[in-house]
Write a protein that holds these residues in place. Structure first.
Motif, PDB file in Angstrom:
ATOM      1  N   VAL A  11      -1.494 -26.062 -17.586  1.00 22.93           N
ATOM      2  CA  VAL A  11      -0.953 -27.381 -17.212  1.00 22.93           C
ATOM      3  C   VAL A  11       0.310 -27.280 -16.365  1.00 22.93           C
ATOM      4  CG1 VAL A  11      -1.904 -28.353 -19.334  1.00 22.93           C
ATOM      5  CG2 VAL A  11       0.505 -27.685 -19.277  1.00 22.93           C
ATOM      6  N   GLN A  12       0.750 -26.037 -16.065  1.00 18.70           N
ATOM      7  CA  GLN A  12       2.008 -25.837 -15.339  1.00 18.70           C
ATOM      8  C   GLN A  12       3.146 -26.574 -16.059  1.00 18.70           C
ATOM      9  OE1 GLN A  12       2.235 -23.659 -12.432  1.00 18.70           O
ATOM     10  NE2 GLN A  12       0.384 -23.172 -13.567  1.00 18.70           N
ATOM     11  N   ASP A  13       3.288 -26.257 -17.322  1.00 15.03           N
ATOM     12  CA  ASP A  13       4.232 -26.944 -18.207  1.00 15.03           C
ATOM     13  C   ASP A  13       5.671 -26.742 -17.726  1.00 15.03           C
ATOM     14  OD1 ASP A  13       5.599 -28.089 -20.307  1.00 15.03           O
ATOM     15  OD2 ASP A  13       4.494 -27.032 -21.870  1.00 15.03           O
ATOM     16  N   PRO A  14       6.399 -27.832 -17.434  1.00 20.15           N
ATOM     17  CA  PRO A  14       7.772 -27.693 -16.933  1.00 20.15           C
ATOM     18  C   PRO A  14       8.839 -27.712 -18.031  1.00 20.15           C
ATOM     19  CG  PRO A  14       7.115 -29.981 -16.778  1.00 20.15           C
ATOM     20  CD  PRO A  14       5.943 -29.247 -17.384  1.00 20.15           C
ATOM     21  N   ARG A  15       8.460 -27.796 -19.319  1.00 19.94           N
ATOM     22  CA  ARG A  15       9.419 -28.049 -20.398  1.00 19.94           C
ATOM     23  C   ARG A  15      10.034 -26.742 -20.907  1.00 19.94           C
ATOM     24  NH1 ARG A  15       5.332 -30.922 -24.384  1.00 19.94           N
ATOM     25  NH2 ARG A  15       4.344 -28.904 -23.937  1.00 19.94           N
ATOM     26  N   PRO A  16      11.315 -26.481 -20.670  1.00 21.99           N
ATOM     27  CA  PRO A  16      11.938 -25.246 -21.170  1.00 21.99           C
ATOM     28  C   PRO A  16      11.863 -25.123 -22.686  1.00 21.99           C
ATOM     29  CG  PRO A  16      13.340 -26.294 -19.524  1.00 21.99           C
ATOM     30  CD  PRO A  16      12.246 -27.273 -19.830  1.00 21.99           C
ATOM     31  N   ALA A  17      12.030 -26.222 -23.404  1.00 21.48           N
ATOM     32  CA  ALA A  17      12.028 -26.162 -24.870  1.00 21.48           C
ATOM     33  C   ALA A  17      10.664 -25.810 -25.432  1.00 21.48           C
ATOM     34  CB  ALA A  17      12.492 -27.498 -25.449  1.00 21.48           C
ATOM     35  N   ALA A  18       9.622 -25.998 -24.627  1.00 21.56           N
ATOM     36  CA  ALA A  18       8.256 -25.725 -25.095  1.00 21.56           C
ATOM     37  C   ALA A  18       7.793 -24.314 -24.770  1.00 21.56           C
ATOM     38  CB  ALA A  18       7.290 -26.741 -24.478  1.00 21.56           C
ATOM     39  N   ALA A  19       8.620 -23.527 -24.100  1.00 20.86           N
ATOM     40  CA  ALA A  19       8.200 -22.201 -23.638  1.00 20.86           C
ATOM     41  C   ALA A  19       7.805 -21.309 -24.811  1.00 20.86           C
ATOM     42  CB  ALA A  19       9.314 -21.546 -22.836  1.00 20.86           C
ATOM     43  N   SER A  20       6.719 -20.588 -24.638  1.00 13.91           N
ATOM     44  CA  SER A  20       6.233 -19.686 -25.673  1.00 13.91           C
ATOM     45  C   SER A  20       7.076 -18.413 -25.740  1.00 13.91           C
ATOM     46  CB  SER A  20       4.775 -19.315 -25.380  1.00 13.91           C
ATOM     47  OG  SER A  20       4.327 -18.288 -26.249  1.00 13.91           O
ATOM     48  N   ARG A  21       7.111 -17.831 -26.919  1.00  8.47           N
ATOM     49  CA  ARG A  21       7.769 -16.529 -27.052  1.00  8.47           C
ATOM     50  C   ARG A  21       6.944 -15.425 -26.401  1.00  8.47           C
ATOM     51  NH1 ARG A  21       9.233 -17.358 -33.352  1.00  8.47           N
ATOM     52  NH2 ARG A  21       7.171 -18.315 -33.194  1.00  8.47           N
ATOM     53  N   THR A  22       5.665 -15.676 -26.171  1.00  7.13           N
ATOM     54  CA  THR A  22       4.817 -14.745 -25.420  1.00  7.13           C
ATOM     55  C   THR A  22       4.948 -15.109 -23.950  1.00  7.13           C
ATOM     56  OG1 THR A  22       3.259 -14.561 -27.266  1.00  7.13           O
ATOM     57  CG2 THR A  22       2.464 -13.885 -25.094  1.00  7.13           C
ATOM     58  N   ARG A  23       5.627 -14.279 -23.187  1.00  5.92           N
ATOM     59  CA  ARG A  23       5.935 -14.612 -21.799  1.00  5.92           C
ATOM     60  C   ARG A  23       4.842 -14.198 -20.824  1.00  5.92           C
ATOM     61  NH1 ARG A  23       9.863 -18.399 -22.069  1.00  5.92           N
ATOM     62  NH2 ARG A  23      11.568 -17.720 -23.416  1.00  5.92           N
ATOM     63  N   ASP A  24       4.158 -13.093 -21.104  1.00  7.68           N
ATOM     64  CA  ASP A  24       3.214 -12.524 -20.153  1.00  7.68           C
ATOM     65  C   ASP A  24       1.819 -13.106 -20.372  1.00  7.68           C
ATOM     66  OD1 ASP A  24       2.558 -10.351 -18.117  1.00  7.68           O
ATOM     67  OD2 ASP A  24       1.156  -9.898 -19.735  1.00  7.68           O
ATOM     68  N   LEU A  25       1.188 -13.572 -19.300  1.00 10.09           N
ATOM     69  CA  LEU A  25      -0.129 -14.196 -19.397  1.00 10.09           C
ATOM     70  C   LEU A  25      -1.172 -13.215 -19.914  1.00 10.09           C
ATOM     71  CD1 LEU A  25      -1.970 -16.645 -18.837  1.00 10.09           C
ATOM     72  CD2 LEU A  25      -2.269 -15.755 -16.515  1.00 10.09           C
ATOM     73  N   GLN A  26      -1.201 -12.013 -19.379  1.00  8.86           N
ATOM     74  CA  GLN A  26      -2.212 -11.053 -19.817  1.00  8.86           C
ATOM     75  C   GLN A  26      -2.012 -10.629 -21.267  1.00  8.86           C
ATOM     76  OE1 GLN A  26      -5.068 -10.249 -18.309  1.00  8.86           O
ATOM     77  NE2 GLN A  26      -4.382 -11.849 -16.884  1.00  8.86           N
TER      78      GLN A  26
END
Length: 206
Positions: free
Chosen positions: A86-101
């Motif tokens: 969804v191309q999420d723009p919310r910093p507070a919603a960022a996952s602790r898993t940063r890498d897509l793969q």
């Protein structure tokens, strides 16, 4: 036994993503301890044919610790995949898993952690019925089933209906099930409209 996580009648992968939620006090994790894990699983157990409340009550503290770690890892991976979708723009919603793969790897592993399969029962004179069997604990198999459903969600057209709720302070996701739906809940819709109203009047006043 109730969970603190909001349950929005979304698909189970989205419900798991939403075990990270927020209010005026900040961002919270409904799976932060064994009691939270058990409560969430109890809440969703009617929607998973692999486990019953009795299965959950039989889990030891050590079982719940392991299961909680698995669910959190899966949840964080799903939130990373959702953010990508969804191309999420919310910093507070960022996952602790940063890498897509890395998120994809976690999801694929979770789907195969505890195999489960369908079996047919048919007693003469009675209607046939389907049962689900598993090679491990029922709750562990349920986590794998949620992972499998997640792969289906992200690999099919349903992915295009996934949305980030952009109401102020919200970190939840939802599936857009109506053309006019913009928010995860009516409460978020009201909050967003109030924020827009405030901003309009603030611009007018200045």
């Amino acid at each position: 036994m109730t969970t603190n996580a909001p349950l929005l009648d979304e698909p189970l992968p989205v419900e798991l993503m939403n075990t990270i939620w927020a209010d005026r006090d900040g961002v919270h994790d409904a799976l932060r301890d064994p009691d939270g894990t058990r409560s969430w699983l109890h809440a969703v157990s009617p929607r998973v044919d692999l486990m019953t409340p009795d299965d959950l009550d039989a889990l030891t503290a050590a079982d719940l610790d392991r299961l909680g770690d698995r669910l959190i890892s899966l949840r964080d991976a799903l939130r990373r995949l959702a953010a990508e979708a969804v191309q999420d723009p919310r910093p507070a919603a960022a996952s602790r898993t940063r890498d897509l793969q890395a998120a994809v790897t976690v999801l694929n592993k979770a789907a195969g952690d505890t195999p489960h399969w369908s079996a047919l029962s048919w007693t003469p004179g009675q209607a046939p019925s389907r049962h689900t069997r598993t090679s491990g604990q029922a709750a562990s198999a349920a986590a794998s089933a949620i992972a499998e459903e997640s792969i289906e969600l992200f690999s099919q057209d349903a992915r295009r209906r996934l949305r980030a709720c952009l109401a102020p302070g919200c970190v939840l996701y939802f599936l857009k099930d109506h053309p006019r739906r913009e928010w995860c809940s009516a409460a978020c819709g009201n909050r967003a409209r109030s924020a827009r109203h405030y901003q309009r009047h603030r611009r007018t006043d200045t």
